[in-house]
Design a protein around this motif. Structure first.
Motif, PDB file in Angstrom:
ATOM      1  N   VAL A  66       0.841  -1.210   0.000  1.00  0.00           N
ATOM      2  CA  VAL A  66       0.000   0.000   0.000  1.00  0.00           C
ATOM      3  C   VAL A  66       0.877   1.261   0.000  1.00  0.00           C
ATOM      4  O   VAL A  66       1.826   1.369   0.782  1.00  0.00           O
ATOM      5  CB  VAL A  66      -0.942  -0.004   1.223  1.00  0.00           C
ATOM      6  N   ARG A  67       0.513   2.208  -0.878  1.00  0.00           N
ATOM      7  CA  ARG A  67       1.230   3.486  -0.967  1.00  0.00           C
ATOM      8  C   ARG A  67       0.323   4.670  -0.728  1.00  0.00           C
ATOM      9  O   ARG A  67       0.795   5.798  -0.550  1.00  0.00           O
ATOM     10  CB  ARG A  67       1.885   3.612  -2.365  1.00  0.00           C
ATOM     11  N   GLU A  68      -0.994   4.438  -0.733  1.00  0.00           N
ATOM     12  CA  GLU A  68      -1.932   5.550  -0.555  1.00  0.00           C
ATOM     13  C   GLU A  68      -3.031   5.124   0.423  1.00  0.00           C
ATOM     14  O   GLU A  68      -3.519   3.998   0.374  1.00  0.00           O
ATOM     15  CB  GLU A  68      -2.564   5.957  -1.882  1.00  0.00           C
ATOM     16  N   VAL A  69      -3.423   6.062   1.289  1.00  0.00           N
ATOM     17  CA  VAL A  69      -4.497   5.820   2.250  1.00  0.00           C
ATOM     18  C   VAL A  69      -5.552   6.892   2.051  1.00  0.00           C
ATOM     19  O   VAL A  69      -5.240   8.102   2.093  1.00  0.00           O
ATOM     20  CB  VAL A  69      -3.971   5.863   3.699  1.00  0.00           C
ATOM     21  N   PHE A  70      -6.802   6.463   1.842  1.00  0.00           N
ATOM     22  CA  PHE A  70      -7.916   7.385   1.633  1.00  0.00           C
ATOM     23  C   PHE A  70      -8.745   7.420   2.915  1.00  0.00           C
ATOM     24  O   PHE A  70      -9.342   6.411   3.311  1.00  0.00           O
ATOM     25  CB  PHE A  70      -8.761   6.944   0.439  1.00  0.00           C
ATOM     26  N   VAL A  71      -8.741   8.587   3.575  1.00  0.00           N
ATOM     27  CA  VAL A  71      -9.461   8.759   4.837  1.00  0.00           C
ATOM     28  C   VAL A  71     -10.842   9.318   4.509  1.00  0.00           C
ATOM     29  O   VAL A  71     -10.969  10.402   3.950  1.00  0.00           O
ATOM     30  CB  VAL A  71      -8.704   9.703   5.781  1.00  0.00           C
ATOM     31  N   VAL A  72     -11.885   8.551   4.899  1.00  0.00           N
ATOM     32  CA  VAL A  72     -13.266   8.928   4.576  1.00  0.00           C
ATOM     33  C   VAL A  72     -13.988   9.322   5.850  1.00  0.00           C
ATOM     34  O   VAL A  72     -13.972   8.582   6.844  1.00  0.00           O
ATOM     35  CB  VAL A  72     -13.995   7.753   3.893  1.00  0.00           C
ATOM     36  N   SER A  73     -14.661  10.496   5.803  1.00  0.00           N
ATOM     37  CA  SER A  73     -15.458  10.939   6.952  1.00  0.00           C
ATOM     38  C   SER A  73     -16.604  11.799   6.450  1.00  0.00           C
ATOM     39  O   SER A  73     -16.598  12.279   5.312  1.00  0.00           O
ATOM     40  CB  SER A  73     -14.607  11.727   7.950  1.00  0.00           C
ATOM     41  N   GLY A  74     -17.612  12.013   7.340  1.00  0.00           N
ATOM     42  CA  GLY A  74     -18.775  12.795   6.970  1.00  0.00           C
ATOM     43  C   GLY A  74     -18.579  14.278   7.216  1.00  0.00           C
ATOM     44  O   GLY A  74     -17.468  14.751   7.507  1.00  0.00           O
ATOM     45  N   ALA A  75     -19.710  15.007   7.148  1.00  0.00           N
ATOM     46  CA  ALA A  75     -19.643  16.473   7.230  1.00  0.00           C
ATOM     47  C   ALA A  75     -20.242  17.028   8.503  1.00  0.00           C
ATOM     48  O   ALA A  75     -20.291  18.242   8.693  1.00  0.00           O
ATOM     49  CB  ALA A  75     -20.381  17.062   6.018  1.00  0.00           C
ATOM     50  N   SER A  76     -20.711  16.157   9.429  1.00  0.00           N
ATOM     51  CA  SER A  76     -21.304  16.662  10.673  1.00  0.00           C
ATOM     52  C   SER A  76     -20.204  17.147  11.619  1.00  0.00           C
ATOM     53  O   SER A  76     -19.007  16.893  11.405  1.00  0.00           O
ATOM     54  CB  SER A  76     -22.122  15.559  11.355  1.00  0.00           C
ATOM     55  N   ARG A  77     -20.634  17.828  12.668  1.00  0.00           N
ATOM     56  CA  ARG A  77     -19.661  18.318  13.643  1.00  0.00           C
ATOM     57  C   ARG A  77     -18.915  17.155  14.299  1.00  0.00           C
ATOM     58  O   ARG A  77     -17.697  17.233  14.502  1.00  0.00           O
ATOM     59  CB  ARG A  77     -20.385  19.154  14.708  1.00  0.00           C
ATOM     60  N   VAL A  78     -19.648  16.077  14.642  1.00  0.00           N
ATOM     61  CA  VAL A  78     -18.995  14.900  15.239  1.00  0.00           C
ATOM     62  C   VAL A  78     -17.981  14.332  14.266  1.00  0.00           C
ATOM     63  O   VAL A  78     -16.846  13.983  14.645  1.00  0.00           O
ATOM     64  CB  VAL A  78     -20.039  13.842  15.633  1.00  0.00           C
ATOM     65  N   ASP A  79     -18.364  14.205  12.983  1.00  0.00           N
ATOM     66  CA  ASP A  79     -17.450  13.679  11.969  1.00  0.00           C
ATOM     67  C   ASP A  79     -16.183  14.529  11.878  1.00  0.00           C
ATOM     68  O   ASP A  79     -15.062  14.011  11.809  1.00  0.00           O
ATOM     69  CB  ASP A  79     -18.140  13.633  10.602  1.00  0.00           C
ATOM     70  N   ARG A  80     -16.363  15.849  11.867  1.00  0.00           N
ATOM     71  CA  ARG A  80     -15.222  16.745  11.721  1.00  0.00           C
ATOM     72  C   ARG A  80     -14.285  16.665  12.924  1.00  0.00           C
ATOM     73  O   ARG A  80     -13.065  16.684  12.779  1.00  0.00           O
ATOM     74  CB  ARG A  80     -15.700  18.183  11.508  1.00  0.00           C
ATOM     75  N   ASP A  81     -14.886  16.581  14.129  1.00  0.00           N
ATOM     76  CA  ASP A  81     -14.052  16.508  15.334  1.00  0.00           C
ATOM     77  C   ASP A  81     -13.180  15.249  15.328  1.00  0.00           C
ATOM     78  O   ASP A  81     -11.973  15.307  15.624  1.00  0.00           O
ATOM     79  CB  ASP A  81     -14.934  16.491  16.577  1.00  0.00           C
TER      80      ASP A  81
END
Length: 606
Positions: free
Chosen positions: A154-169
């Motif tokens: 593996v050479r690349e890591v894709f970090v996935v998260s949502g747009a809510s305040r909890v997600d951002r924190d």
């Protein structure tokens, strides 16, 4: 029983504490469900208090407006103004912020137990306002290390998260934790996107990459999701493996990771709650942290991505295996298989031994049949001289009559009546010879067992005739006292006649020293009981030596100088094979009786 009753009475007398759980999201969030169940279970185990639980799931991500908040406050005021809540448990920062604004108005003086997903998400104001704090501690770096170890290319890591305040924190925590990995892999952050855009993005990722899933409570379009539902959608679309930081993601689509237990987080929350309710001052209940010390993998996911179970870290837990009887009941199956194999071997050995035994029995029976035949021949041989005489007499008469007929026919006027009488004599003598030979052949014939139903009296009469005609003793008297109403028996006719013939020949031999007028033999048939017939041979001979009675039926025991000692032994074997018995007894006045019994055919005479 007394202890149980006393314990129940003590619990019934315990004070009741009212617990309000103020959850800011939907009630069906998987992590919250596990946390809530563990919390209640741990509190209910306490003997110090009884508990009334109140749960409010505020759903603040889907309804963030001020009007909704004002309505919510009004509802809580009406519900709890007279409830005297003893403790508020507030998970996540949204609940903390809500209480910072409204606790004084709604719950004045009520202690607050603050809960959060990670210690790093608790700010100073929350620590100051709360009676105690319980948090988890994400292990983002450990999970990333696990993933890179299982996928070394593996050479690349894709970090996935949502747009809510909890997600951002939480995404901010992850981003800070991954700063030390930038020289090993390249990071791409897929956040602040709609779910549609996110799914398009993860569907065409490079081969040597992975996805690190953070959380996804809400997308950029404001659409709400449960994080485990979102990870299931992303995993189903993704072209590369998905790893995550929460236990609730495993089983929904994530391959695995190092995570903490929501169950243990709930138990630690109960521990802190009991400390607060017992009257400990603010700050006396120290912060409790649940570390991420479980390495958990989803069996289906590591099978999907070709990960070998042998490559997983030591101590890893693998969940959601397909049911395998071998895996679930290996030792039981091995035990049952061992027993079955042992039973099979034992049964095989028994079958083999049974087969060998039957072969041996068949061989023994064949030998016995041959020996019985030899004994019959030998018995007939003992009477050979008398039989020859018995046959010679009618043959001499036939010769004389034939010669006389020749002379009559040589005359010029033969007397036809005389010749007819001569021919009748020849026919009668020939029948006499034929009958003697027929009876001898019946006894001498070698054949296999042939069971049939027959008249026992008729078979007895044939033996009497044969012995009477061939006996070498002068003055021998044979008398028959036969029961003419005997039922039929089912047996081998020749073998039973051999038994009777042998007893009669032995009786003749026993009377050889007796005077001619005293040589008497009595043959009787009678019913011994309703199911058994009895045949007896009584002689007027010397009787049985009392010292040798027990040996009469032993093989090779004989009192005859030229005997083989097999006649009575074989006779007893034949009678036992027919379901009967054989015996002998002396008479006080002299002589002896030998007898045998046979079961009858219940259907009656044929």
């Amino acid at each position: 029983m007394v202890c149980l009753i006393a314990s129940s009475q003590a619990w019934a007398a315990a004070p009741t504490k009212k617990i309000l759980i103020l959850f800011p999201l939907e009630s069906n969030s998987p992590g919250f469900v596990q946390f809530d169940q563990a919390l209640r279970s741990a509190l209910n185990e306490s003997q110090a208090y009884r508990f009334d639980f109140y749960v409010e799931c505020m759903d603040l991500l889907r309804f963030p407006g001020e009007r909704y908040l004002r309505d919510l406050v009004q509802i809580y005021r009406e519900k709890y103004s007279t409830r005297n809540i003893d403790l508020i448990i507030a998970p996540l920062r949204l609940s903390h912020d809500f209480l910072a604004q409204y606790a004084g108005e709604l719950f004045p003086g009520t202690p607050v137990l603050a809960i959060d997903l990670d210690t790093r998400l608790i700010d100073a104001h929350t620590l100051q306002r709360s009676s105690a704090v319980v948090t988890g501690k994400f292990a983002m770096e450990n999970t990333l290390d696990l993933a890179l170890g299982l996928h070394p290319k593996v050479r690349e890591v894709f970090v996935v998260s949502g747009a809510s305040r909890v997600d951002r924190d939480v995404a901010t925590l992850v981003q800070n934790a991954f700063r030390g990995y930038t020289e090993r892999v390249q990071f791409h952050y897929l956040s602040e996107l709609s779910m549609e855009e996110t799914l398009r993005g993860v569907a065409a990722l490079p081969a040597h990459s992975i996805i690190y899933y953070v959380s996804f409570f809400q997308d950029a379009d404001g659409q709400a999701f449960l994080p485990n539902q979102a990870v299931a959608m992303i995993s189903a679309t993704a072209s590369v493996p998905v790893y995550g930081l929460s236990e609730s993601y495993i089983g929904a689509g994530a391959v695995g990771g190092r995570v903490y237990s929501y169950v243990r987080l709930g138990a630690k929350t109960a521990q802190a709650a009991l400390g607060i309710l017992s009257g400990e001052a603010n700050g006396a209940v120290g912060p409790l942290e649940e570390p991420a010390d479980q390495v958990i993998f989803d069996w289906h996911q590591f099978k999907r991505w070709g990960i070998r179970e042998a490559d997983l870290p030591a101590g890893s837990m693998v969940r959601y295996r397909d049911f395998s009887p071998w895996q679930a009941y290996r030792f039981q199956i091995l035990g049952i298989a061992s027993v079955l194999i042992l039973q099979t071997l034992i049964i095989g050995a028994l079958v083999f031994n049974l087969k060998k035994r039957r072969q041996a029995e068949a061989e023994a029976h064949r030998r016995m049949t041959e020996l019985a035949h030899v004994t019959r021949v030998a018995t007939i041989g003992e009477l050979a001289a008398s039989l020859a005489h018995e046959i010679n007499q009618p043959l001499t008469a036939i010769l004389s009559n034939a010669q006389a007929a020749q002379r009559f026919l040589s005359s010029s006027a033969p007397d036809l009546d005389e010749i007819r009488q001569i021919l009748d004599d020849i026919v009668r003598d020939d029948d006499r010879v034929s009958e003697v030979i027929r009876r001898m052949r019946a006894l001498l014939k070698k054949q296999t067992d042939s069971y049939e139903s027959f008249d026992l009296d008729q078979a007895v009469r044939e033996c009497i005739t044969l012995v009477h005609d061939s006996a070498p003793l002068d003055g021998l008297s044979i008398r028959a006292d036969l029961n003419t109403n005997l039922p039929v028996v089912r047996a081998d006719r020749v073998q039973l006649q051999q038994v009777l013939f042998n007893l009669m020949v032995n009786a003749v031999a026993a009377m050889s020293e007796a005077p001619g007028t005293a040589r008497k033999m009595l043959i009787t048939t009678a019913m011994e009981d309703p199911r058994t017939v009895k045949v007896s041979v009584t002689d007027s001979g010397t009787g049985i030596d009392e010292l040798q009675v027990d040996r009469l039926f032993e093989p090779f025991y004989t009192t005859k100088p030229s005997g083989m000692g097999m006649g009575l032994a074989i006779s007893q074997t034949i009678v036992k094979a027919h379901g009967g018995k054989m015996g002998a007894l002396n008479h006080p006045e002299g002589g002896a009786t030998f007898y045998f019994t046979l079961p009858i055919v219940r259907e009656g005479r044929p």
